[in-house]
Design a protein around this motif. Sequence first.
Motif, mmCIF file in Angstrom:
data_model
loop_
_atom_site.group_PDB
_atom_site.id
_atom_site.type_symbol
_atom_site.label_atom_id
_atom_site.label_comp_id
_atom_site.label_asym_id
_atom_site.label_seq_id
_atom_site.Cartn_x
_atom_site.Cartn_y
_atom_site.Cartn_z
ATOM 1 N N ASP A 31 -9.333 -16.361 -35.633
ATOM 2 C CA ASP A 31 -10.339 -17.208 -35.096
ATOM 3 C C ASP A 31 -11.321 -16.330 -34.799
ATOM 4 O O ASP A 31 -11.237 -14.968 -34.828
ATOM 5 C CB ASP A 31 -9.955 -18.169 -34.027
ATOM 6 C CG ASP A 31 -9.186 -17.495 -33.009
ATOM 7 O OD1 ASP A 31 -9.761 -16.305 -32.550
ATOM 8 O OD2 ASP A 31 -8.308 -18.063 -32.386
ATOM 9 N N GLU A 32 -12.475 -16.715 -34.141
ATOM 10 C CA GLU A 32 -13.775 -15.752 -33.892
ATOM 11 C C GLU A 32 -13.340 -14.623 -32.788
ATOM 12 O O GLU A 32 -13.846 -13.513 -32.708
ATOM 13 C CB GLU A 32 -14.612 -16.483 -33.433
ATOM 14 C CG GLU A 32 -16.293 -15.945 -33.470
ATOM 15 C CD GLU A 32 -17.431 -16.811 -32.977
ATOM 16 O OE1 GLU A 32 -18.416 -16.158 -33.209
ATOM 17 O OE2 GLU A 32 -17.231 -17.979 -33.053
ATOM 18 N N GLU A 33 -12.264 -15.101 -31.961
ATOM 19 C CA GLU A 33 -11.932 -14.073 -30.891
ATOM 20 C C GLU A 33 -11.261 -13.000 -31.313
ATOM 21 O O GLU A 33 -11.049 -11.908 -30.781
ATOM 22 C CB GLU A 33 -11.209 -15.086 -29.873
ATOM 23 C CG GLU A 33 -12.029 -16.177 -29.155
ATOM 24 C CD GLU A 33 -10.938 -17.233 -28.474
ATOM 25 O OE1 GLU A 33 -9.719 -16.936 -28.679
ATOM 26 O OE2 GLU A 33 -11.478 -18.011 -27.784
ATOM 27 N N ASN A 34 -10.869 -13.136 -32.621
ATOM 28 C CA ASN A 34 -10.226 -12.064 -33.325
ATOM 29 C C ASN A 34 -11.150 -11.244 -34.369
ATOM 30 O O ASN A 34 -10.480 -10.565 -35.274
ATOM 31 C CB ASN A 34 -8.795 -12.473 -33.952
ATOM 32 C CG ASN A 34 -7.888 -12.668 -32.732
ATOM 33 O OD1 ASN A 34 -7.045 -11.871 -32.312
ATOM 34 N ND2 ASN A 34 -7.791 -14.278 -32.307
ATOM 35 N N LYS A 93 -14.105 -20.181 -44.576
ATOM 36 C CA LYS A 93 -13.851 -20.252 -43.095
ATOM 37 C C LYS A 93 -12.588 -20.341 -42.713
ATOM 38 O O LYS A 93 -11.939 -19.882 -41.893
ATOM 39 C CB LYS A 93 -15.066 -20.929 -42.616
ATOM 40 C CG LYS A 93 -16.440 -20.418 -42.563
ATOM 41 C CD LYS A 93 -17.401 -21.087 -41.582
ATOM 42 C CE LYS A 93 -17.209 -20.637 -40.130
ATOM 43 N NZ LYS A 93 -18.340 -21.286 -39.319
ATOM 44 N N GLU A 94 -12.147 -21.578 -43.135
ATOM 45 C CA GLU A 94 -10.792 -22.047 -42.928
ATOM 46 C C GLU A 94 -9.670 -21.496 -43.582
ATOM 47 O O GLU A 94 -8.614 -21.273 -42.852
ATOM 48 C CB GLU A 94 -10.708 -23.688 -43.079
ATOM 49 C CG GLU A 94 -11.637 -24.650 -42.563
ATOM 50 C CD GLU A 94 -11.415 -24.452 -40.944
ATOM 51 O OE1 GLU A 94 -10.207 -24.418 -40.529
ATOM 52 O OE2 GLU A 94 -12.325 -24.353 -40.357
ATOM 53 N N ILE A 95 -10.058 -20.749 -44.856
ATOM 54 C CA ILE A 95 -8.761 -20.354 -45.532
ATOM 55 C C ILE A 95 -8.687 -18.806 -45.174
ATOM 56 O O ILE A 95 -7.959 -18.047 -44.400
ATOM 57 C CB ILE A 95 -8.423 -20.212 -46.830
ATOM 58 C CG1 ILE A 95 -8.297 -21.917 -47.069
ATOM 59 C CG2 ILE A 95 -7.708 -19.595 -47.599
ATOM 60 C CD1 ILE A 95 -8.539 -22.193 -48.728
ATOM 61 N N LYS A 121 -12.294 -13.990 -24.959
ATOM 62 C CA LYS A 121 -13.284 -14.905 -24.734
ATOM 63 C C LYS A 121 -14.751 -14.240 -23.990
ATOM 64 O O LYS A 121 -15.822 -14.574 -24.224
ATOM 65 C CB LYS A 121 -12.985 -15.781 -23.846
ATOM 66 C CG LYS A 121 -11.806 -16.789 -24.414
ATOM 67 C CD LYS A 121 -11.238 -18.085 -23.727
ATOM 68 C CE LYS A 121 -10.393 -18.813 -24.629
ATOM 69 N NZ LYS A 121 -9.883 -19.939 -23.753
ATOM 70 N N ARG A 122 -14.622 -13.267 -22.958
ATOM 71 C CA ARG A 122 -15.756 -12.663 -22.337
ATOM 72 C C ARG A 122 -16.368 -11.814 -23.373
ATOM 73 O O ARG A 122 -17.683 -11.821 -23.372
ATOM 74 C CB ARG A 122 -15.334 -11.961 -21.220
ATOM 75 C CG ARG A 122 -16.285 -11.711 -20.368
ATOM 76 C CD ARG A 122 -16.057 -10.952 -18.952
ATOM 77 N NE ARG A 122 -15.554 -11.869 -18.102
ATOM 78 C CZ ARG A 122 -14.947 -11.690 -16.730
ATOM 79 N NH1 ARG A 122 -14.932 -10.419 -16.214
ATOM 80 N NH2 ARG A 122 -14.282 -12.651 -16.178
ATOM 81 N N ILE A 123 -15.753 -11.249 -24.281
ATOM 82 C CA ILE A 123 -16.557 -10.649 -25.092
ATOM 83 C C ILE A 123 -17.194 -11.277 -26.185
ATOM 84 O O ILE A 123 -18.185 -10.875 -26.521
ATOM 85 C CB ILE A 123 -15.433 -9.455 -25.953
ATOM 86 C CG1 ILE A 123 -14.801 -8.442 -25.181
ATOM 87 C CG2 ILE A 123 -16.066 -8.769 -27.264
ATOM 88 C CD1 ILE A 123 -13.717 -7.633 -25.850
ATOM 89 N N LEU A 124 -16.495 -12.211 -26.512
ATOM 90 C CA LEU A 124 -17.080 -13.189 -27.630
ATOM 91 C C LEU A 124 -18.697 -13.860 -27.145
ATOM 92 O O LEU A 124 -19.366 -13.937 -27.612
ATOM 93 C CB LEU A 124 -16.195 -14.428 -27.815
ATOM 94 C CG LEU A 124 -16.917 -15.309 -28.761
ATOM 95 C CD1 LEU A 124 -16.842 -14.838 -30.005
ATOM 96 C CD2 LEU A 124 -15.543 -16.624 -28.899
#
Length: 228
Positions: free
Chosen positions: A78-81, A68-70, A130-133
């Motif tokens: 990040d999760e937003e991407n 997850k980190e690499i 962020k709203r989509i997330l």
Amino acid sequence: MNNYYLKARFLPTVLTCIPLYISVHSVIIAQFGPVLEPIRSILPMLSTFGISAALVFIMTQLNRVLSKEIFQRFYFKDEENMPTTNFLLLSDNYYETHIKEKLRLKIQSDYDIQLHDLADETADELSARKRILFATSQIRNSLRNNDMLFRHNLEYGFFRNLLGGCVLAILIACGLCAYGFIKHDNTLFTTGYLLIIIYLIPILMSKKIMTIYGNNYAKILHEQFLSL
């Protein structure tokens, strides 16, 4: 959850713990076995199997963190991407416009979440992401018992964690090479060298792997959401 742990976390560890297994049996036990012998009667679990099982458990946790980190953070930031977010941006071209509009209308209808229009998205893309997330988290909750989505989530988790395991496997294999070189053990040196090559292949293909399985998961998530 047990099925996910077994197939997406434990199995990648099994496939990448060969260098660890060789190190435990050919180096650690060979070097420190006599030292541990007196206390084995007191601590029966302190055996070859016990040590191996404990290290495999630790590797399972490390694989998940490293993956997850690499890899996930490197390719998706990040999760937003993540693809699950990118595909719903109006500036993204993965979906045709009418498909994206159907998804957005259903999100608004089901969760009362109105995603940004193109002007607002352009002005503040982070807020749009962020709203989509947040909307995506609601979609996942709605599809929690969806078998098809679970299978694709399992596939993504398996390959992501496999990549994390390959990093550890290469580090341990490098240690085997160094040990074999210092001890003039050609067998260990050659074994470590071959393992480095084997586990380096998935890492060299990591971008392709993460993109394919990340995109597949996002596509199935949205398809199954529209079918609700």
